[in-house]
Motif scaffolding. Structure first.
Motif, PDB file in Angstrom:
ATOM      1  N   GLY A  26       0.769  -1.235   0.000  1.00 41.05           N
ATOM      2  CA  GLY A  26       0.000   0.000   0.000  1.00 41.05           C
ATOM      3  C   GLY A  26       0.798   1.283   0.000  1.00 41.05           C
ATOM      4  N   ASP A  27       2.114   1.237   0.175  1.00 42.00           N
ATOM      5  CA  ASP A  27       2.911   2.460   0.079  1.00 42.00           C
ATOM      6  C   ASP A  27       3.847   2.318  -1.116  1.00 42.00           C
ATOM      7  OD1 ASP A  27       4.464   4.899   0.919  1.00 42.00           O
ATOM      8  OD2 ASP A  27       3.196   4.644   2.682  1.00 42.00           O
ATOM      9  N   ASP A  28       4.771   3.265  -1.291  1.00 40.61           N
ATOM     10  CA  ASP A  28       5.699   3.139  -2.419  1.00 40.61           C
ATOM     11  C   ASP A  28       6.642   1.958  -2.235  1.00 40.61           C
ATOM     12  OD1 ASP A  28       5.349   5.587  -4.311  1.00 40.61           O
ATOM     13  OD2 ASP A  28       5.146   6.379  -2.292  1.00 40.61           O
ATOM     14  N   CYS A  29       7.034   1.710  -1.004  1.00 39.46           N
ATOM     15  CA  CYS A  29       7.897   0.569  -0.683  1.00 39.46           C
ATOM     16  C   CYS A  29       7.305  -0.180   0.497  1.00 39.46           C
ATOM     17  CB  CYS A  29       9.295   1.046  -0.272  1.00 39.46           C
ATOM     18  SG  CYS A  29      10.246   1.820  -1.597  1.00 39.46           S
TER      19      CYS A  29
ATOM     20  N   ILE B  42      11.637  -2.074   0.041  1.00 37.89           N
ATOM     21  CA  ILE B  42      11.526  -2.983  -1.101  1.00 37.89           C
ATOM     22  C   ILE B  42      10.392  -2.534  -2.001  1.00 37.89           C
ATOM     23  CG2 ILE B  42      11.014  -5.365  -1.786  1.00 37.89           C
ATOM     24  CD1 ILE B  42      12.101  -6.236   0.988  1.00 37.89           C
ATOM     25  N   ASP B  73      10.509   4.729  -6.596  1.00 39.29           N
ATOM     26  CA  ASP B  73       9.775   4.262  -5.412  1.00 39.29           C
ATOM     27  C   ASP B  73      10.655   4.351  -4.159  1.00 39.29           C
ATOM     28  OD1 ASP B  73       7.132   3.463  -6.340  1.00 39.29           O
ATOM     29  OD2 ASP B  73       8.182   1.969  -7.535  1.00 39.29           O
ATOM     30  N   CYS B  77      10.260   6.963  -0.586  1.00 36.36           N
ATOM     31  CA  CYS B  77      10.378   6.550   0.822  1.00 36.36           C
ATOM     32  C   CYS B  77      11.576   7.196   1.502  1.00 36.36           C
ATOM     33  CB  CYS B  77      10.508   5.037   0.921  1.00 36.36           C
ATOM     34  SG  CYS B  77       8.962   4.209   0.607  1.00 36.36           S
ATOM     35  N   ARG B 148       3.061   7.495   2.845  1.00 37.51           N
ATOM     36  CA  ARG B 148       1.934   8.210   2.230  1.00 37.51           C
ATOM     37  C   ARG B 148       0.944   8.719   3.284  1.00 37.51           C
ATOM     38  NH1 ARG B 148       0.506   3.940  -2.706  1.00 37.51           N
ATOM     39  NH2 ARG B 148       2.259   4.506  -4.063  1.00 37.51           N
ATOM     40  N   ARG B 228      -4.799   7.771   2.426  1.00 36.95           N
ATOM     41  CA  ARG B 228      -4.097   7.146   3.559  1.00 36.95           C
ATOM     42  C   ARG B 228      -3.894   8.125   4.720  1.00 36.95           C
ATOM     43  NH1 ARG B 228      -1.986   1.897   2.207  1.00 36.95           N
ATOM     44  NH2 ARG B 228      -0.528   1.955   3.926  1.00 36.95           N
TER      45      ARG B 228
END
Lengths: 324, 324
Positions: A26-29, B42, B73, B77, B148, B228
């Motif tokens: 659900g997030d970028d990583c 990741i 990505d 983060c 996010r 979110r």
């Protein structure tokens, strides 16, 4: 159904409290923290329709297999599974396919405590790419992972479970072979829902000198061990023949071909010194995984097959290669 | 050329001594050890021909882009790149394609100190799946990753670099638009060789309250932050229009559409409190990355566009969705 609905419905579950996943889907990583004193073992396998699975396979079995072939790589390193990402190209977002696919995938993931932490979905020809994460202990800065490079002259050569049955099933699907229904059903289950030998791999840490998983056929994957260890191997034909479950339904030549170069087995091939035979048996018993000694490591490069009297048998078997 | 020759020739390099990679390409798994006190970040992205790139793209640019979209990505983060795996389905093993592809891929990898540690190659419709690994510091067991979910009412809303130019280039390729050659060349470079904002992401740790990378269009990826974080956003049209490099070649309506929902930008959208404006500027200067304040976070869910006088403007822009 849109891309994000699809992810939310079929591929999102909260991380296990206290587990290695600090942040999941659900997030970028995603964020993962291996246990203190451990390194992360990482492997990636891509499955393409028509190459790695038939278009007719049931989606739940395909979900199982996509993760199983990746867990098999962790098993070959003796790693403990932690998590995985799934990247998926789909011709269309079809709930009738996605529901059983994710069910089969997540059932195997749960059985191994391996969390789905992220990935990608896109429209395109069916393609499944999983990257899997495990952990292996470090001792004085060196990992205890099983590597391909540690085989030594004089070591015994072993394989786990059964080899060749997946190839038998493929040949039946291709119309090249006919066997009794019960033999085919068992072989088909081996092909469609292989069992990754995760518990055996972990039990072999500190026992085996080298290990690899068998995905492209025994002699191909054994070849990786031999080259990286700078050794060769002698395989005993009778012992090798004993590891195909469907032995009685085949003539010896064909059975041997399936064992040596069948492919799609997802068993382990490994080496250990003769004085570790009891330890290998203990690892086999502890992990409830059959193990068969099929030969030994020698100094001469390459591999050779011998009969019960030690006489050389000629074979031309080769590993599967996607571009040959 | 066989599968293993291909891997050896184009995709195998020794791990950097003293780096995080204990074991690189060539075994069943790679082994990676994040720095003490860090978690692993990741992310996985899959690129399909015709969806994510045109069949006419130069292979070296495609190699760059495949890694860039993944590094983006990590940037979102605030993670420091460490390593990546590459799984590749190829119609055939063509050195004329593989050599420039791997050159472009590894040049960007080297620029970010990001090591290729493993992957998979198979025959199939062209598909590139990269999984990338970075690290973020942990503080008292919590990661300092930009998420996010941290945007707060009253925060400023920012984007990095330029938005909309990649979409402009795509529309020219599709024959839907005509612009001067110099404008197209610049936009095409944005589409084919995006710059992941890795240094900016790291510089924003502890400054930004929330961040995401913009791959499916600004309002789509901003939408992830809003949902979110449980907030909404107001975007100022004039500020938004200022971030498309090709502004002068387009009418305002079209330019705004490209900025809000163009896609393929690989910039960052992020939020920070007004009292952090100097810190945001310092992060921008330190990372040599332009940053533009385009609006603010509000309590009402969703996003809205306003003119210079604060009057609402109607827009229907939506994020790209692979299955809608």
């Amino acid at each position: 159904m849109g891309e994000f609905d699809l992810i939310a419905r079929y591929f999102t579950r909260p991380p296990r409290p206290g587990g290695p996943t600090l942040l999941g889907v659900g997030d970028d990583c995603a964020l993962v923290q291996p246990s203190p004193g451990h390194a992360l073992a990482i492997s990636s396998d891509m499955l393409v329709e028509g190459r790695h699975f038939l278009s007719t396979v049931a989606p739940d079995r395909l979900g199982h297999k996509a993760l199983a072939v990746n867990l098999s790589d962790l098993a070959a390193c003796g790693a403990t599974p932690l998590a995985f990402t799934l990247a998926l190209a789909l011709p269309r977002a079809d709930p009738q396919w996605l529901e059983p696919f994710s069910r089969g995938l997540l059932a195997l993931a749960d059985a191994h405590g391996c969390e789905l932490i992220g990935g990608d979905t896109t429209q395109g020809p069916l393609n499944l790419c999983i990257t899997v994460f495990g952990e292996v202990p470090l001792q004085q800065g060196r990992s205890l992972a099983l590597l391909r490079s540690g085989a030594r002259v004089g070591d015994d050569l072993y394989v786990s479970g059964h080899l060749g049955d997946a190839r038998l099933a493929l040949e039946v699907f291709r119309g090249q072979l006919s066997v009794p229904a019960a033999v085919f059903d068992a072989a088909r289950a081996r092909m469609e829902t292989p069992t990754p030998r995760v518990a055996l791999g972990q039990a072999l840490r500190g026992v085996a000198t080298a290990a690899a998983d068998i995905s492209d056929g025994l002699v191909g994957d054994l070849g990786h061990i031999l080259r990286r260890s700078g050794v060769g191997a002698c395989i005993e034909a009778e012992a090798a023949l004993s590891v195909i479950a469907a032995r009685d339904a085949l003539d010896a030549e064909q059975a041997l071909g399936f064992v040596l170069a069948g492919g799609d087995d997802y068993e382990l091939v490994f080496t250990a010194p003769p004085d570790a035979r009891a330890a290998v048996q203990a690892a086999s018993a502890h992990s409830q995984t059959p193990v068969t000694r099929i030969g030994r490591i020698e100094a001469d490069a390459g591999w050779r097959l011998v009969d019960a009297q030690g006489r050389a048998l000629q074979r031309q078997d080769q590993a599967f290669d996607h571009f040959k």
